[in-house]
Motif scaffolding. Sequence first.
Motif, PDB file in Angstrom:
ATOM      1  N   UNK A 101       0.836  -1.202   0.000  1.00  0.00           N
ATOM      2  CA  UNK A 101       0.000   0.000   0.000  1.00  0.00           C
ATOM      3  C   UNK A 101       0.873   1.255   0.000  1.00  0.00           C
ATOM      4  N   UNK A 102       1.809   1.321  -0.944  1.00  0.00           N
ATOM      5  CA  UNK A 102       2.690   2.484  -1.013  1.00  0.00           C
ATOM      6  C   UNK A 102       2.276   3.378  -2.180  1.00  0.00           C
ATOM      7  N   UNK A 103       2.661   4.621  -2.110  1.00  0.00           N
ATOM      8  CA  UNK A 103       2.340   5.561  -3.183  1.00  0.00           C
ATOM      9  C   UNK A 103       3.091   5.226  -4.461  1.00  0.00           C
ATOM     10  N   UNK A 104       2.459   5.517  -5.584  1.00  0.00           N
ATOM     11  CA  UNK A 104       3.175   5.432  -6.856  1.00  0.00           C
ATOM     12  C   UNK A 104       3.112   4.079  -7.532  1.00  0.00           C
ATOM     13  N   UNK A 105       2.330   3.146  -7.000  1.00  0.00           N
ATOM     14  CA  UNK A 105       2.199   1.847  -7.666  1.00  0.00           C
ATOM     15  C   UNK A 105       0.751   1.406  -7.557  1.00  0.00           C
ATOM     16  N   UNK A 106       0.270   0.689  -8.567  1.00  0.00           N
ATOM     17  CA  UNK A 106      -1.100   0.166  -8.473  1.00  0.00           C
ATOM     18  C   UNK A 106      -1.112  -0.881  -7.370  1.00  0.00           C
ATOM     19  N   UNK A 107      -2.125  -0.820  -6.518  1.00  0.00           N
ATOM     20  CA  UNK A 107      -2.176  -1.741  -5.374  1.00  0.00           C
ATOM     21  C   UNK A 107      -2.206  -3.196  -5.829  1.00  0.00           C
ATOM     22  N   UNK A 108      -2.928  -3.433  -6.918  1.00  0.00           N
ATOM     23  CA  UNK A 108      -3.085  -4.805  -7.373  1.00  0.00           C
ATOM     24  C   UNK A 108      -1.752  -5.378  -7.873  1.00  0.00           C
ATOM     25  N   UNK A 109      -1.090  -4.607  -8.746  1.00  0.00           N
ATOM     26  CA  UNK A 109       0.193  -5.071  -9.286  1.00  0.00           C
ATOM     27  C   UNK A 109       1.233  -5.154  -8.178  1.00  0.00           C
ATOM     28  N   UNK A 110       1.179  -4.189  -7.248  1.00  0.00           N
ATOM     29  CA  UNK A 110       2.138  -4.189  -6.140  1.00  0.00           C
ATOM     30  C   UNK A 110       1.950  -5.433  -5.279  1.00  0.00           C
ATOM     31  N   UNK A 111       0.703  -5.727  -4.927  1.00  0.00           N
ATOM     32  CA  UNK A 111       0.447  -6.888  -4.063  1.00  0.00           C
ATOM     33  C   UNK A 111       0.905  -8.173  -4.741  1.00  0.00           C
ATOM     34  N   UNK A 112       0.615  -8.271  -6.035  1.00  0.00           N
ATOM     35  CA  UNK A 112       1.052  -9.468  -6.765  1.00  0.00           C
ATOM     36  C   UNK A 112       2.574  -9.618  -6.705  1.00  0.00           C
ATOM     37  N   UNK A 113       3.272  -8.549  -7.037  1.00  0.00           N
ATOM     38  CA  UNK A 113       4.736  -8.607  -7.085  1.00  0.00           C
ATOM     39  C   UNK A 113       5.313  -8.896  -5.702  1.00  0.00           C
ATOM     40  N   UNK A 114       4.713  -8.301  -4.687  1.00  0.00           N
ATOM     41  CA  UNK A 114       5.229  -8.469  -3.329  1.00  0.00           C
ATOM     42  C   UNK A 114       5.056  -9.908  -2.850  1.00  0.00           C
ATOM     43  N   UNK A 115       3.894 -10.466  -3.125  1.00  0.00           N
ATOM     44  CA  UNK A 115       3.668 -11.858  -2.716  1.00  0.00           C
ATOM     45  C   UNK A 115       4.637 -12.777  -3.462  1.00  0.00           C
ATOM     46  N   UNK A 116       4.855 -12.499  -4.734  1.00  0.00           N
ATOM     47  CA  UNK A 116       5.844 -13.285  -5.487  1.00  0.00           C
ATOM     48  C   UNK A 116       7.216 -13.176  -4.816  1.00  0.00           C
ATOM     49  N   UNK A 117       7.596 -11.946  -4.473  1.00  0.00           N
ATOM     50  CA  UNK A 117       8.902 -11.727  -3.842  1.00  0.00           C
ATOM     51  C   UNK A 117       9.037 -12.493  -2.532  1.00  0.00           C
ATOM     52  N   UNK A 118       8.002 -12.434  -1.701  1.00  0.00           N
ATOM     53  CA  UNK A 118       8.045 -13.155  -0.413  1.00  0.00           C
ATOM     54  C   UNK A 118       8.180 -14.654  -0.611  1.00  0.00           C
TER      55      UNK A 118
END
Length: 482
Positions: A101-118
């Motif tokens: 939930x950070x500024x400057x990124x779509x929440x959906x794409x961010x969440x996807x990428x973050x879960x992949x990273x984890x």
Amino acid sequence: MTLTIDIARSVPRDVGAVGIPVASEGPVPRSLGLSRARLTDLGFDGRAGQTLVVPAATGPTLIAVGIGSRKERNPRTLRNAAAALARAAAKHTSLATTLADVEGASNRAAAQAIVEGFILASYRFTNHKSDKPKGGLSHVVLVAGASSEAAITAGARRGSVIAEAVTVARDLANTPPAYLTARHMAERAEEIAATNGLEIEVFGKEELERMGCGGILGVNQGSVEPPRLVKLVYRPSNPSGHVALVGKGVMYDSGGISLKPSDGMHVMMKMDMSGAAAVLATMSTLKALRCKTQVTGYLCCTDNLPSGSAFKLGDVLTFRNGKTAEIHNTDAEGRLVLADGLSLAVEDKPDAMIDIATLTGAVMSALGTRIAGILGNDQKWVQQIINSGDHVDELLWQLPLHRDYRRLLDSSVADMKNVGGPYGGVITAALFLQEFVGKVPWAHLDIAGTMNSDSDDVWLSRGATAFGTRTLIDVVTSFARP
Ligand code: BES
Ligand code: MN
Ligand code: ZN
């Protein structure tokens, strides 16, 4: 070990660690309790992927995680940040973070990428360790605001489906060859098909003989283990197109009569089925991701071994499409199994095809271990795949499918030789494959260099990378006819 991902509106009380995103500019979140000046003193400047563990007297450990500047904030940097955070938090079993939930990124794409990273950074292959590492991160809570919760939930779900598929492909490639023969691979495909709504057909030796698949059979000749060709179909209602994926499934590549030396590279040849693993992993996600495109997957599985019955230099093999090749090196076996797979795929009349294979040492010399080679007969299709690779941070670099080099494959006794000269090995291998694709838009991914990582590096964990899996998933779920 699986990682559970939950979404919550606030940081739960009992987590072991809290990941606090810190940009390289602007204010530092107050929850960290440190000023920008203090962070700078500590050597932390908020660069994407940087982490700083801040011990606390009581309560959870705080971990500052760099997310860079606003203009570089994209799925790639957030995936890297999440991977770094997972590694920094590895001593804890649970972690909460507002990283999605950070500024400057779509929440959906961010969440996807973050879960992949984890999930990808937490991956370890421990099946054959007697002393299994205990603990480790097993629970991540993505903290979301009221307006971002729905998008974060959707993105996180997509990210876990994709990362779990990558985990499946990594496990397959890391598995020692005695534990993963062509028959085992077909059994795994049966299980995956049954639980993911895929049609499946498995062809054994006799069937391959009837089908005229002389490439797979020729490579298999020296082995006591029979081959398997697996066909998987994902069939949505009213498909928006049809893509075929063909994977090299050389379960173990000794080189055959052209035996490889017993060096470190030879040890890695249990991973010579990474292409087939990427195709199988991709197929496993399509129903969950509600893919609109019909996808047919072929896994061309056999090992390549020398013995009294092995295929020989000078032998001529006849492939499914009727073409013939004179064998000049039994270690150039990947193209032989793919020849049959591609010929069969063409018969289904797909709109486009991709083959993915750990095909040549030459691609490793040309592009190293982080960039895969791509070649194809249709520039729009090649570009579509390169774009998907960019999108998921799997780098692809196009090499020319230069027709003049076709003469390097000329044979005096068959339609072609199975090797070109000493140079341009990625290109001559692709030109060989082109003989089997007819007029279908086709691209070839050579993942020999990228199949393995020597070290933990952001979301890559040491060992098999499953490179190409996320690109293939992106390509087929965003497919438009080239
Ligand atoms: N599986 C190997 C390619 C490979 C090399 C994969 C290194 C991963 C890491 C392939 O079957 C092979 O042996 N290729 C030969 C072809 C040559 C004989 C024309 C090669 O690259 O040496
Ligand atoms: Mn080989
Ligand atoms: Zn091989």
